[in-house]
Motif scaffolding. Structure first.
Motif, PDB file in Angstrom:
ATOM      1  N   HIS A 242       0.775  -1.233   0.000  1.00 20.50           N
ATOM      2  CA  HIS A 242       0.000   0.000   0.000  1.00 20.50           C
ATOM      3  C   HIS A 242       0.809   1.286   0.000  1.00 20.50           C
ATOM      4  CE1 HIS A 242       1.174  -0.317   4.168  1.00 20.50           C
ATOM      5  NE2 HIS A 242       0.698   0.871   4.421  1.00 20.50           N
ATOM      6  N   ILE A 243       2.137   1.213   0.102  1.00 20.45           N
ATOM      7  CA  ILE A 243       2.936   2.441   0.105  1.00 20.45           C
ATOM      8  C   ILE A 243       3.367   2.749  -1.326  1.00 20.45           C
ATOM      9  CG2 ILE A 243       5.002   3.581   0.970  1.00 20.45           C
ATOM     10  CD1 ILE A 243       4.831   1.885   3.465  1.00 20.45           C
ATOM     11  N   LEU A 244       2.785   3.789  -1.887  1.00 20.17           N
ATOM     12  CA  LEU A 244       3.034   4.111  -3.285  1.00 20.17           C
ATOM     13  C   LEU A 244       4.149   5.142  -3.439  1.00 20.17           C
ATOM     14  CD1 LEU A 244      -0.499   4.414  -4.937  1.00 20.17           C
ATOM     15  CD2 LEU A 244       0.891   2.381  -4.487  1.00 20.17           C
ATOM     16  N   ASP A 245       4.888   4.999  -4.526  1.00 20.87           N
ATOM     17  CA  ASP A 245       5.819   6.026  -4.965  1.00 20.87           C
ATOM     18  C   ASP A 245       5.000   6.988  -5.834  1.00 20.87           C
ATOM     19  OD1 ASP A 245       7.626   7.600  -6.393  1.00 20.87           O
ATOM     20  OD2 ASP A 245       9.159   6.037  -6.376  1.00 20.87           O
ATOM     21  N   PRO A 246       4.725   8.196  -5.363  1.00 19.67           N
ATOM     22  CA  PRO A 246       3.853   9.097  -6.118  1.00 19.67           C
ATOM     23  C   PRO A 246       4.356   9.422  -7.516  1.00 19.67           C
ATOM     24  CG  PRO A 246       4.124   9.882  -3.869  1.00 19.67           C
ATOM     25  CD  PRO A 246       5.132   8.786  -4.073  1.00 19.67           C
ATOM     26  N   GLU A 247       5.668   9.466  -7.690  1.00 14.69           N
ATOM     27  CA  GLU A 247       6.205   9.789  -9.009  1.00 14.69           C
ATOM     28  C   GLU A 247       5.978   8.674 -10.013  1.00 14.69           C
ATOM     29  OE1 GLU A 247      10.219  11.033  -9.046  1.00 14.69           O
ATOM     30  OE2 GLU A 247       9.893  12.818  -7.804  1.00 14.69           O
ATOM     31  N   LEU A 248       5.988   7.428  -9.533  1.00 15.34           N
ATOM     32  CA  LEU A 248       5.859   6.281 -10.437  1.00 15.34           C
ATOM     33  C   LEU A 248       4.445   5.734 -10.482  1.00 15.34           C
ATOM     34  CD1 LEU A 248       9.123   4.347  -9.465  1.00 15.34           C
ATOM     35  CD2 LEU A 248       8.783   6.012 -11.323  1.00 15.34           C
ATOM     36  N   ARG A 250       3.023   3.653  -8.488  1.00 10.34           N
ATOM     37  CA  ARG A 250       3.035   2.221  -8.222  1.00 10.34           C
ATOM     38  C   ARG A 250       3.683   1.996  -6.847  1.00 10.34           C
ATOM     39  NH1 ARG A 250       7.764   0.869 -12.649  1.00 10.34           N
ATOM     40  NH2 ARG A 250       9.570   1.274 -11.301  1.00 10.34           N
ATOM     41  N   PRO A 251       3.500   0.824  -6.266  1.00  9.37           N
ATOM     42  CA  PRO A 251       4.116   0.571  -4.964  1.00  9.37           C
ATOM     43  C   PRO A 251       5.621   0.797  -4.996  1.00  9.37           C
ATOM     44  CG  PRO A 251       2.487  -1.113  -5.432  1.00  9.37           C
ATOM     45  CD  PRO A 251       2.615  -0.294  -6.689  1.00  9.37           C
ATOM     46  N   ALA A 252       6.124   1.396  -3.930  1.00 10.76           N
ATOM     47  CA  ALA A 252       7.558   1.663  -3.833  1.00 10.76           C
ATOM     48  C   ALA A 252       8.340   0.360  -3.857  1.00 10.76           C
ATOM     49  CB  ALA A 252       7.856   2.431  -2.549  1.00 10.76           C
ATOM     50  N   GLU A 253       9.525   0.404  -4.450  1.00  8.40           N
ATOM     51  CA  GLU A 253      10.392  -0.769  -4.444  1.00  8.40           C
ATOM     52  C   GLU A 253      10.736  -1.134  -2.996  1.00  8.40           C
ATOM     53  OE1 GLU A 253      11.395  -2.691  -6.962  1.00  8.40           O
ATOM     54  OE2 GLU A 253      10.079  -1.478  -8.245  1.00  8.40           O
ATOM     55  N   PRO A 254      10.669  -2.408  -2.643  1.00 13.62           N
ATOM     56  CA  PRO A 254      10.872  -2.805  -1.237  1.00 13.62           C
ATOM     57  C   PRO A 254      12.333  -2.872  -0.828  1.00 13.62           C
ATOM     58  CG  PRO A 254      10.366  -4.738  -2.568  1.00 13.62           C
ATOM     59  CD  PRO A 254      10.259  -3.554  -3.499  1.00 13.62           C
ATOM     60  N   TYR A 255      13.043  -1.747  -0.972  1.00 11.45           N
ATOM     61  CA  TYR A 255      14.426  -1.696  -0.496  1.00 11.45           C
ATOM     62  C   TYR A 255      14.445  -1.925   1.012  1.00 11.45           C
ATOM     63  CZ  TYR A 255      19.136   0.091   0.386  1.00 11.45           C
ATOM     64  OH  TYR A 255      20.442   0.220   0.773  1.00 11.45           O
ATOM     65  N   TRP A 256      13.464  -1.320   1.703  1.00 14.38           N
ATOM     66  CA  TRP A 256      13.269  -1.544   3.122  1.00 14.38           C
ATOM     67  C   TRP A 256      12.043  -2.409   3.337  1.00 14.38           C
ATOM     68  CZ3 TRP A 256      17.460   0.055   5.431  1.00 14.38           C
ATOM     69  CH2 TRP A 256      18.105   1.225   5.024  1.00 14.38           C
ATOM     70  N   ILE A 277      10.467   4.570   3.141  1.00  9.85           N
ATOM     71  CA  ILE A 277      10.138   3.443   2.259  1.00  9.85           C
ATOM     72  C   ILE A 277      10.152   3.902   0.807  1.00  9.85           C
ATOM     73  CG2 ILE A 277       8.328   1.849   1.571  1.00  9.85           C
ATOM     74  CD1 ILE A 277       9.474   0.913   4.146  1.00  9.85           C
ATOM     75  N   VAL A 278       9.547   5.051   0.542  1.00  8.74           N
ATOM     76  CA  VAL A 278       9.475   5.566  -0.830  1.00  8.74           C
ATOM     77  C   VAL A 278      10.862   5.940  -1.348  1.00  8.74           C
ATOM     78  CG1 VAL A 278       8.568   7.420  -2.290  1.00  8.74           C
ATOM     79  CG2 VAL A 278       7.106   6.370  -0.540  1.00  8.74           C
ATOM     80  N   ARG A 279      11.689   6.542  -0.522  1.00  9.56           N
ATOM     81  CA  ARG A 279      13.013   6.989  -0.952  1.00  9.56           C
ATOM     82  C   ARG A 279      14.002   5.838  -1.123  1.00  9.56           C
ATOM     83  NH1 ARG A 279      14.492  12.609   0.346  1.00  9.56           N
ATOM     84  NH2 ARG A 279      12.611  13.773   0.857  1.00  9.56           N
ATOM     85  N   GLY A 280      13.742   4.710  -0.491  1.00  9.15           N
ATOM     86  CA  GLY A 280      14.610   3.561  -0.656  1.00  9.15           C
ATOM     87  C   GLY A 280      16.027   3.826  -0.170  1.00  9.15           C
ATOM     88  N   SER A 281      17.017   3.487  -0.995  1.00  6.71           N
ATOM     89  CA  SER A 281      18.416   3.632  -0.596  1.00  6.71           C
ATOM     90  C   SER A 281      18.792   5.088  -0.339  1.00  6.71           C
ATOM     91  CB  SER A 281      19.329   3.052  -1.678  1.00  6.71           C
ATOM     92  OG  SER A 281      19.165   3.752  -2.902  1.00  6.71           O
ATOM     93  N   GLN A 282      18.063   6.024  -0.919  1.00  7.71           N
ATOM     94  CA  GLN A 282      18.369   7.435  -0.736  1.00  7.71           C
ATOM     95  C   GLN A 282      17.872   7.968   0.603  1.00  7.71           C
ATOM     96  OE1 GLN A 282      16.791   9.527  -4.123  1.00  7.71           O
ATOM     97  NE2 GLN A 282      18.095   8.440  -5.581  1.00  7.71           N
ATOM     98  N   ALA A 283      17.145   7.150   1.354  1.00  8.43           N
ATOM     99  CA  ALA A 283      16.603   7.605   2.633  1.00  8.43           C
ATOM    100  C   ALA A 283      17.686   7.762   3.683  1.00  8.43           C
ATOM    101  CB  ALA A 283      15.538   6.623   3.124  1.00  8.43           C
ATOM    102  N   THR A 284      18.786   7.031   3.573  1.00 11.44           N
ATOM    103  CA  THR A 284      19.788   7.007   4.635  1.00 11.44           C
ATOM    104  C   THR A 284      20.339   8.395   4.931  1.00 11.44           C
ATOM    105  OG1 THR A 284      20.395   4.762   3.954  1.00 11.44           O
ATOM    106  CG2 THR A 284      21.899   5.914   5.418  1.00 11.44           C
ATOM    107  N   ALA A 285      20.733   9.117   3.913  1.00 12.27           N
ATOM    108  CA  ALA A 285      21.290  10.460   4.112  1.00 12.27           C
ATOM    109  C   ALA A 285      20.236  11.410   4.654  1.00 12.27           C
ATOM    110  CB  ALA A 285      21.868  10.992   2.802  1.00 12.27           C
ATOM    111  N   TRP A 286      19.015  11.287   4.168  1.00 13.70           N
ATOM    112  CA  TRP A 286      17.916  12.142   4.638  1.00 13.70           C
ATOM    113  C   TRP A 286      17.635  11.896   6.114  1.00 13.70           C
ATOM    114  CZ3 TRP A 286      12.376  10.899   5.304  1.00 13.70           C
ATOM    115  CH2 TRP A 286      11.568  12.027   5.469  1.00 13.70           C
ATOM    116  N   LEU A 287      17.624  10.631   6.511  1.00 13.94           N
ATOM    117  CA  LEU A 287      17.389  10.289   7.911  1.00 13.94           C
ATOM    118  C   LEU A 287      18.503  10.823   8.802  1.00 13.94           C
ATOM    119  CD1 LEU A 287      16.100   6.631   7.496  1.00 13.94           C
ATOM    120  CD2 LEU A 287      14.755   8.610   8.239  1.00 13.94           C
ATOM    121  N   ALA A 288      19.732  10.746   8.332  1.00 13.41           N
ATOM    122  CA  ALA A 288      20.849  11.276   9.111  1.00 13.41           C
ATOM    123  C   ALA A 288      20.692  12.777   9.319  1.00 13.41           C
ATOM    124  CB  ALA A 288      22.166  10.968   8.412  1.00 13.41           C
TER     125      ALA A 288
END
Length: 317
Positions: A242-248, A250-256, A277-288
């Motif tokens: 149920h977690i969608l990537d708004p740009e695509l 479609r459901p976000a890729e399950p990186y997490w 979840i939506v940002r995937g691998s790019q979330a790490t820097a944002w979370l930091a």
């Protein structure tokens, strides 16, 4: 943690709402009955305003407003404002205009009803019109007591409404009764007031075979877990979450697989977790950059902690 006067005795009530478990715990056992009444009343008000699956809800009727400014209740205004703020905070990773896409992907009824037979599904669905799908949160205009949405656009507040409801319920109980309180709505957790001697102990897990831990939190805190493992359904032979990537669209890729966040409110915690979840691998820097305590489980089961996540305690359950 700075502790106010604490009590070890607690009382708990639980029931099912919106297809998930609701749990209410108070530090004054004598207040549990009234506390439950307060929470149930608040959830009923939220449902009438914000449900995407009720044909008579304010939110459902907005899809048929013809793009005109429409008067809305204070409750819906608060929840739409929170959703738009979440979109702004996350640069659109959490976007309430994905409702039309969810409808087109088959998530057009309460989640429990997705398991019904095809003939039953048609009767359970809310609306059959063709809805606008190419939209984003900047197209929604919210004024003091009116909202304007593009014609045929379906809003979905699922990424923020349950978490905000938990915050509001906890605050309402504490404001009226003065008791310490924990409210959990499907794992979206909010606390207010005093807390037990051992703190509020929260088990973080999203499945029997998933990595689990226990953390201790105090007052005025929110905890939320966003997951690609829950709320999944089959659509045209594909298993979707149920977690969608708004740009695509479609459901976000399950990186997490899961992202759990601790914040000053459940709304913030859930917003950050969903956006991760939506940002995937790019979330790490944002979370930091945000600096919030986060525990994320990747697709291969690796657990990542950042932002001062409390030291995990052994899960003995």
């Amino acid at each position: 943690m700075n502790r106010a006067a604490t009590r070890t005795a607690t009382a708990t009530a639980s029931w099912t709402v919106w297809g998930c478990a609701a749990e209410l715990t108070v530090t004054d056992p004598g207040s549990i009955e009234r506390a439950e009444q307060i929470v149930r009343a608040e959830l009923a008000k939220v449902d009438a305003a914000c449900s995407r699956f009720r044909p008579d809800s304010e939110l459902t009727m907005l899809a048929h407003s013809g793009g005109r400014p429409t008067p809305i209740s204070a409750t819906l205004h608060t929840f739409v404002d929170a959703a738009l703020s979440a979109a702004r905070l996350t640069d659109g990773a959490v976007d309430p205009t994905v409702g039309s896409t969810l409808v087109n992907l088959g998530y057009d009824r309460d989640f429990d009803a997705l398991a019904l037979s095809p003939s039953q599904r048609t009767a359970a669905a809310v609306g059959t019109a063709t809805f606008l799908t190419r939209a984003d949160w900047t197209m929604v205009r919210l004024d003091d007591d009116h909202i304007t949405v593009p014609e045929r656009l379906v809003l979905d507040l699922g990424a923020t409404a349950k978490a905000l409801a938990a915050d509001r319920c906890a605050r309402a109980v504490h404001d009226e009764l003065g008791t310490g309180v924990l409210v959990s709505l499907g794992g979206d957790i909010a606390t207010r007031g005093e807390y037990p001697d051992s703190g509020w102990r929260i088990r973080v897990c999203d499945g029997d075979s998933e990595p689990a831990t226990v953390v201790e939190i105090g007052s005025d805190t929110g905890v939320a877990t966003s997951s690609t493992l829950r709320r999944r359904w089959l659509h045209e032979g594909q298993l979707l979450h149920h977690i969608l990537d708004p740009e695509l669209s479609r459901p976000a890729e399950p990186y997490w697989r899961t992202v759990t966040v601790i914040a000053a409110s459940c709304l913030t915690a859930n917003t950050v977790g969903t956006a991760s979840i939506v940002r995937g691998s790019q979330a790490t820097a944002w979370l930091a950059h945000l600096g919030l305590p986060v525990r994320a489980v990747s697709a291969d089961g690796t657990v990542t902690r950042c932002g001062g996540w409390p030291e995990d305690e052994e899960d003995r359950s």
